[in-house]
Design a protein around this motif. Structure first.
Motif, PDB file in Angstrom:
ATOM      1  N   GLU A 157      28.946  22.873  80.571  1.00  0.00           N
ATOM      2  CA  GLU A 157      30.070  22.508  79.837  1.00  0.00           C
ATOM      3  C   GLU A 157      30.543  21.430  80.744  1.00  0.00           C
ATOM      4  O   GLU A 157      30.831  20.316  80.567  1.00  0.00           O
ATOM      5  CB  GLU A 157      30.934  23.563  79.546  1.00  0.00           C
ATOM      6  CG  GLU A 157      32.202  22.880  79.001  1.00  0.00           C
ATOM      7  CD  GLU A 157      33.111  24.028  78.494  1.00  0.00           C
ATOM      8  OE1 GLU A 157      34.416  23.797  78.402  1.00  0.00           O
ATOM      9  OE2 GLU A 157      32.793  25.336  77.889  1.00  0.00           O
ATOM     10  N   ALA A 158      30.675  21.904  82.234  1.00  0.00           N
ATOM     11  CA  ALA A 158      31.190  20.783  83.096  1.00  0.00           C
ATOM     12  C   ALA A 158      30.411  19.657  83.203  1.00  0.00           C
ATOM     13  O   ALA A 158      30.992  18.595  83.703  1.00  0.00           O
ATOM     14  CB  ALA A 158      31.237  21.741  84.634  1.00  0.00           C
ATOM     15  N   ASP A 159      28.962  19.775  83.306  1.00  0.00           N
ATOM     16  CA  ASP A 159      28.200  18.380  83.486  1.00  0.00           C
ATOM     17  C   ASP A 159      27.873  17.759  82.004  1.00  0.00           C
ATOM     18  O   ASP A 159      26.960  16.996  82.100  1.00  0.00           O
ATOM     19  CB  ASP A 159      27.093  18.851  84.165  1.00  0.00           C
ATOM     20  CG  ASP A 159      26.950  19.406  85.463  1.00  0.00           C
ATOM     21  OD1 ASP A 159      28.007  19.208  86.271  1.00  0.00           O
ATOM     22  OD2 ASP A 159      26.265  20.179  86.131  1.00  0.00           O
ATOM     23  N   GLY A 160      28.352  18.500  81.151  1.00  0.00           N
ATOM     24  CA  GLY A 160      28.133  17.869  79.688  1.00  0.00           C
ATOM     25  C   GLY A 160      26.883  17.946  79.129  1.00  0.00           C
ATOM     26  O   GLY A 160      26.250  17.064  78.453  1.00  0.00           O
ATOM     27  N   LEU A 161      26.098  18.927  79.681  1.00  0.00           N
ATOM     28  CA  LEU A 161      24.525  19.302  79.194  1.00  0.00           C
ATOM     29  C   LEU A 161      24.657  20.173  78.182  1.00  0.00           C
ATOM     30  O   LEU A 161      25.510  20.660  77.681  1.00  0.00           O
ATOM     31  CB  LEU A 161      24.166  19.978  80.291  1.00  0.00           C
ATOM     32  CG  LEU A 161      24.003  19.452  81.830  1.00  0.00           C
ATOM     33  CD1 LEU A 161      23.631  20.475  82.892  1.00  0.00           C
ATOM     34  CD2 LEU A 161      23.399  18.101  81.839  1.00  0.00           C
ATOM     35  N   GLY A 162      23.481  19.872  77.423  1.00  0.00           N
ATOM     36  CA  GLY A 162      23.263  20.714  76.172  1.00  0.00           C
ATOM     37  C   GLY A 162      21.794  21.109  75.908  1.00  0.00           C
ATOM     38  O   GLY A 162      20.923  20.682  76.712  1.00  0.00           O
ATOM     39  N   PHE A 163      21.598  21.873  74.940  1.00  0.00           N
ATOM     40  CA  PHE A 163      20.057  22.176  74.626  1.00  0.00           C
ATOM     41  C   PHE A 163      19.532  21.205  73.897  1.00  0.00           C
ATOM     42  O   PHE A 163      20.352  20.632  73.119  1.00  0.00           O
ATOM     43  CB  PHE A 163      20.058  23.666  73.961  1.00  0.00           C
ATOM     44  CG  PHE A 163      20.708  24.754  74.611  1.00  0.00           C
ATOM     45  CD1 PHE A 163      20.012  25.353  75.599  1.00  0.00           C
ATOM     46  CD2 PHE A 163      21.993  25.169  74.447  1.00  0.00           C
ATOM     47  CE1 PHE A 163      20.368  26.445  76.328  1.00  0.00           C
ATOM     48  CE2 PHE A 163      22.395  26.407  75.035  1.00  0.00           C
ATOM     49  CZ  PHE A 163      21.841  26.822  76.027  1.00  0.00           C
TER      50      PHE A 163
END
Length: 181
Positions: A157-163
């Motif tokens: 979430e902090a790095d704006g990452l996703g699956f």
């Protein structure tokens, strides 16, 4: 565990991650001596140059020959097996820490040129337990410098990452020389 190998790509990733291999290494005693020399070298904090001296004496003892310059070949054996050992240890840490950090993120390494498939996996985040890691946990082939980093939901979430969807995995059952898969 040493594994016999005629060619550098004889084994898929899981065998390389658990075994000491040298392309063309077809005698277990030879592989065991090379492995011990590498272990001793690393334990003493010695450099590739010192390993090269052991490499020369071991290959002379067994009459082993190889293609390419001797220092280049020693470096390939040294780098490949040290990298595989480091990543195997990192995999064990991932297994121990998966309750707190349940995901792995695939990252390409610092090579000048990257394989297209490795580039396509860059940034891929999947659960530690995903079958992708059974065949694609780094290193993935000769000279691979890719890595996998353990992360959690907060970091994502902090790095704006996703699956994203995992690539289709085509598996072939390959048995190593001592019966391991």
């Amino acid at each position: 565990v040493p594994e016999l190998s005629d060619h550098y790509d004889s084994f898929i990733a899981p065998v390389h991650a658990k075994s000491f291999t040298i392309a063309g290494g077809t005698q277990l005693a030879f592989l065991s001596d090379m492995q011990q020399a590498l272990i001793d070298n690393k334990a003493k904090g010695l450099s590739l140059r010192e390993f090269h001296a052991d490499f020369e004496s071991i290959k002379a003892k067994y009459g082993w020959s190889h293609k390419g310059n001797s220092m280049w070949r020693a470096r390939v054996i040294y780098d490949t097996n040290v990298r595989s050992a480091q990543m195997a240890a990192k995999w064990q840490q991932a297994q121990l820490g998966k309750a707190q950090f349940p995901y792995l993120e695939y990252r390409i390494g610092n090579s000048r040129v990257h394989r297209k498939d490795h580039q396509s996996w860059d940034g891929l985040i999947l659960p530690v337990e995903h079958p992708f890691w059974d065949t694609h946990y780094p290193p993935n082939g000769y000279g691979c410098k890719c890595d996998a980093y353990q992360i959690d939901d907060f970091m994502m979430e902090a790095d704006g990452l996703g699956f994203r969807d995992a690539p289709v995995i085509e598996r072939k059952d390959v048995t190593s020389s001592n019966g391991n898969v």
